[in-house]
Design a protein around this motif. Sequence first.
Motif, PDB file in Angstrom:
ATOM      1  N   GLU A 257       3.910 -73.343  45.900  1.00  0.00           N
ATOM      2  CA  GLU A 257       3.092 -74.198  45.449  1.00  0.00           C
ATOM      3  C   GLU A 257       3.675 -75.361  44.526  1.00  0.00           C
ATOM      4  O   GLU A 257       3.534 -76.433  44.623  1.00  0.00           O
ATOM      5  CB  GLU A 257       2.124 -73.535  44.591  1.00  0.00           C
ATOM      6  CG  GLU A 257       0.912 -72.804  45.143  1.00  0.00           C
ATOM      7  CD  GLU A 257      -0.108 -72.210  44.447  1.00  0.00           C
ATOM      8  OE1 GLU A 257       0.090 -72.292  43.084  1.00  0.00           O
ATOM      9  OE2 GLU A 257      -1.083 -71.815  44.977  1.00  0.00           O
TER      10      GLU A 257
ATOM     11  N   LYS B 210       5.878 -88.460  46.718  1.00  0.00           N
ATOM     12  CA  LYS B 210       5.136 -89.179  47.693  1.00  0.00           C
ATOM     13  C   LYS B 210       4.312 -90.453  46.994  1.00  0.00           C
ATOM     14  O   LYS B 210       4.476 -91.678  46.861  1.00  0.00           O
ATOM     15  CB  LYS B 210       4.225 -88.557  48.641  1.00  0.00           C
ATOM     16  CG  LYS B 210       3.670 -89.751  49.827  1.00  0.00           C
ATOM     17  CD  LYS B 210       2.722 -88.879  50.600  1.00  0.00           C
ATOM     18  CE  LYS B 210       2.148 -89.754  51.495  1.00  0.00           C
ATOM     19  NZ  LYS B 210       1.245 -89.147  52.452  1.00  0.00           N
ATOM     20  N   SER B 211       3.558 -89.807  45.807  1.00  0.00           N
ATOM     21  CA  SER B 211       3.073 -90.726  44.739  1.00  0.00           C
ATOM     22  C   SER B 211       3.923 -91.646  44.206  1.00  0.00           C
ATOM     23  O   SER B 211       3.570 -92.674  43.979  1.00  0.00           O
ATOM     24  CB  SER B 211       2.254 -89.930  43.944  1.00  0.00           C
ATOM     25  OG  SER B 211       1.079 -89.234  44.521  1.00  0.00           O
TER      26      SER B 211
ATOM     27  N   ASP C 224      -2.739 -77.820  37.321  1.00  0.00           N
ATOM     28  CA  ASP C 224      -2.880 -77.219  38.772  1.00  0.00           C
ATOM     29  C   ASP C 224      -2.098 -75.676  38.952  1.00  0.00           C
ATOM     30  O   ASP C 224      -2.973 -74.849  39.484  1.00  0.00           O
ATOM     31  CB  ASP C 224      -2.139 -78.195  39.807  1.00  0.00           C
ATOM     32  CG  ASP C 224      -2.807 -79.406  39.745  1.00  0.00           C
ATOM     33  OD1 ASP C 224      -4.132 -79.784  39.349  1.00  0.00           O
ATOM     34  OD2 ASP C 224      -2.093 -80.400  40.491  1.00  0.00           O
TER      35      ASP C 224
ATOM     36  N   ARG D 264       4.595 -88.729  39.470  1.00  0.00           N
ATOM     37  CA  ARG D 264       3.877 -89.587  40.203  1.00  0.00           C
ATOM     38  C   ARG D 264       3.628 -91.016  39.675  1.00  0.00           C
ATOM     39  O   ARG D 264       3.192 -91.897  40.278  1.00  0.00           O
ATOM     40  CB  ARG D 264       2.510 -88.996  40.912  1.00  0.00           C
ATOM     41  CG  ARG D 264       1.544 -88.674  39.635  1.00  0.00           C
ATOM     42  CD  ARG D 264       0.235 -87.551  40.246  1.00  0.00           C
ATOM     43  NE  ARG D 264      -0.527 -87.577  39.323  1.00  0.00           N
ATOM     44  CZ  ARG D 264      -0.524 -86.521  38.439  1.00  0.00           C
ATOM     45  NH1 ARG D 264       0.326 -85.659  38.121  1.00  0.00           N
ATOM     46  NH2 ARG D 264      -1.523 -86.370  37.548  1.00  0.00           N
TER      47      ARG D 264
ATOM     48  N   GLU E  51       5.152 -77.903  46.951  1.00  0.00           N
ATOM     49  CA  GLU E  51       3.990 -78.859  47.544  1.00  0.00           C
ATOM     50  C   GLU E  51       3.886 -79.703  46.310  1.00  0.00           C
ATOM     51  O   GLU E  51       3.549 -80.865  46.689  1.00  0.00           O
ATOM     52  CB  GLU E  51       2.784 -77.918  47.829  1.00  0.00           C
ATOM     53  CG  GLU E  51       3.146 -76.981  49.102  1.00  0.00           C
ATOM     54  CD  GLU E  51       2.016 -76.163  49.440  1.00  0.00           C
ATOM     55  OE1 GLU E  51       1.313 -76.005  48.693  1.00  0.00           O
ATOM     56  OE2 GLU E  51       2.044 -75.224  50.390  1.00  0.00           O
ATOM     57  N   ARG E  52       3.798 -79.312  45.091  1.00  0.00           N
ATOM     58  CA  ARG E  52       3.209 -80.141  43.999  1.00  0.00           C
ATOM     59  C   ARG E  52       4.677 -81.140  43.914  1.00  0.00           C
ATOM     60  O   ARG E  52       4.176 -82.497  43.535  1.00  0.00           O
ATOM     61  CB  ARG E  52       3.245 -79.392  42.971  1.00  0.00           C
ATOM     62  CG  ARG E  52       2.554 -80.236  41.701  1.00  0.00           C
ATOM     63  CD  ARG E  52       1.984 -79.221  40.642  1.00  0.00           C
ATOM     64  NE  ARG E  52       3.075 -78.671  39.912  1.00  0.00           N
ATOM     65  CZ  ARG E  52       3.477 -77.366  39.959  1.00  0.00           C
ATOM     66  NH1 ARG E  52       2.631 -76.594  40.709  1.00  0.00           N
ATOM     67  NH2 ARG E  52       4.345 -76.741  39.326  1.00  0.00           N
TER      68      ARG E  52
ATOM     69  N   ILE F  85       4.227 -83.868  46.767  1.00  0.00           N
ATOM     70  CA  ILE F  85       3.282 -84.730  46.501  1.00  0.00           C
ATOM     71  C   ILE F  85       3.398 -85.972  45.443  1.00  0.00           C
ATOM     72  O   ILE F  85       3.101 -87.130  45.567  1.00  0.00           O
ATOM     73  CB  ILE F  85       1.958 -84.138  46.372  1.00  0.00           C
ATOM     74  CG1 ILE F  85       1.276 -83.255  47.404  1.00  0.00           C
ATOM     75  CG2 ILE F  85       0.863 -85.006  45.783  1.00  0.00           C
ATOM     76  CD1 ILE F  85       0.150 -82.232  46.985  1.00  0.00           C
ATOM     77  N   SER F  86       4.148 -85.330  44.445  1.00  0.00           N
ATOM     78  CA  SER F  86       4.495 -86.356  43.348  1.00  0.00           C
ATOM     79  C   SER F  86       5.495 -87.300  43.601  1.00  0.00           C
ATOM     80  O   SER F  86       5.633 -88.348  43.331  1.00  0.00           O
ATOM     81  CB  SER F  86       5.260 -85.299  42.078  1.00  0.00           C
ATOM     82  OG  SER F  86       4.148 -84.440  41.728  1.00  0.00           O
TER      83      SER F  86
END
Length: 566
Positions: free
Chosen positions: A133, A143-144, A435, A161, A136-137, A140-141
């Motif tokens: 997790e 990419k943002s 999260d 992010r 994955e977090r 995502i951060s």
Amino acid sequence: MASQIEEKVFNCIDKNRSFKIEAGAGSGKTWTLIQSLLYIIKTKGEAFKNNMQQVACITYTNVAKNEISSRIQSSKLVKVSTIHEFLWDIIKPFQHELRIELKNYICEKIELKQKELSSIKNHNTKKYIGLQETVERYVISLKSFEEYKGNINYCDKPKWRKGEISHDELLDIANSIIKKYHNIHKIINDVYPIIFVDEYQDTSPKVKEILLDYLKPNTSILLGFFGDYIQQIYDSSIGRIDGAQYDLELIVKTENYRSSTEVINILNKIRSDITQSQSGIEKHGKCLFYYLNNEDLNTEDFIQNRVKLDLSIGDSNIKKLYLTTKSIAIKNGYVELHDLYEKTDFKNKDQLLKNKDNRDCPFANYLFDIEEIIVLYNEKRIQSMLKKVPRSINNFNDKTKMRESLEQLIIKMEHETIGDVFKFVNDNQIQVMSDKLISYFNKSELQDEFFNEIINLKYSQFRRLYNTVKESSPFSTNHGTKGAEYDNVVCVINDNDWNKYNVNKYLDKSDFETSRYDRTEHLFYVICSRAKYNLAIVFLSILTDEAIKRAKYLFGESNFVDLSNG
């Protein structure tokens, strides 16, 4: 009139010669630092003003920062700041470089976590699921962040992010930027021709690299380091600086303005590199070492009915120090919470017991967030509180409902469990769960023994811990006392409470040349050096014959009180 020590420092300043001051406990290090700053203001102030330059004085804490600023009357020629503030002021204009290095930082974190994942064979464990997790977090951060077009900012909590970095990221990123981009060296040199570091032994290795490995060889900056390596008590800090390696002139302070002759005698036996002598007003007191070998001792009764009598201090105030966090947890009523963290596999499990900046345990983070909101509310610092609350406040009715929610929360904090408080806080948008924390509540595979135990603990245990950390308790651990001084000090030691220190093995030297030996020596020195007049060590666990012999050497044969046989 300046002393010989200050004259040596002034001479270094005049010759632009970098130096290191080793200042034993109670030697007036801060006085020398202040006098050095005042000397620079007097002799170089006009030139600095004309060239738009400042002296940078880096401190370890905000308390030290405020003290130094007040003692130089907040002179604009001196920039007194914590290391994080100082580094951020340097790198924040370099937004392009910041963006590159933050991306590199996130990518490195992802790579490290992926390596950890690949080393775990059982994919059904809590550790594997948690790491997965996290990766994955982070992805995502990243990419943002790549889509984010705004500035990089320094904040209390990281939000990659949104280009927001915190304490941990700042040190790494500043280190990378100053190492790679040499044009920044000249800019720092032009703005800060002199940089002083207070309590240098507590400095991060990354900061040491910036100052001594990157700036010193490539600039004409005068560096001054003020501190004492033996008073290092944080594992992550540098401790010693090799003055010869970095061509630093060594200046040693041997005065002791704080302590009685009896305390100074012990300090001089603990260390061999500095021999102190009493300066200022003559002081005398008693130093006693009690050997009990009784872990069930009622220490409060013993201090009141034996130690105070032996020290002849009547109803005088005593500073009670406890070597470990467990000892203070027992005294302050949160031992179940303490023990729960002691047996977990969180990388920084003790962080819950030390400060609010835990980056490993989402439960600890959330607990501190909740408590800080209530503290602000009780102190009527409403605007500061509202900045931490995600709930929208648009009108008087919203304010009334928020106040009602907070009043209900205060009652729950006294009587209900941590799980009950978490649910109420999240449901009422007083603070939003991370999260990672939400995952614990939503995924049964993560709800292990630790989860079930912590959510069923009374929240009041954490409140007592929080108040202890904030020093509203009469008890304290020794980590919070460095730099402080007290007329009478009693330290209770039980080696069985924690394996990070071992006073018995320090005294008998069976731990010699280990990191634990050094760590224990540093802490023991800090303990003893807090006392102005009287000092008592109350030892509850076993001492070997060699340890007893050394304790008698340090305190004196007649001051070793053996009560181990009842």
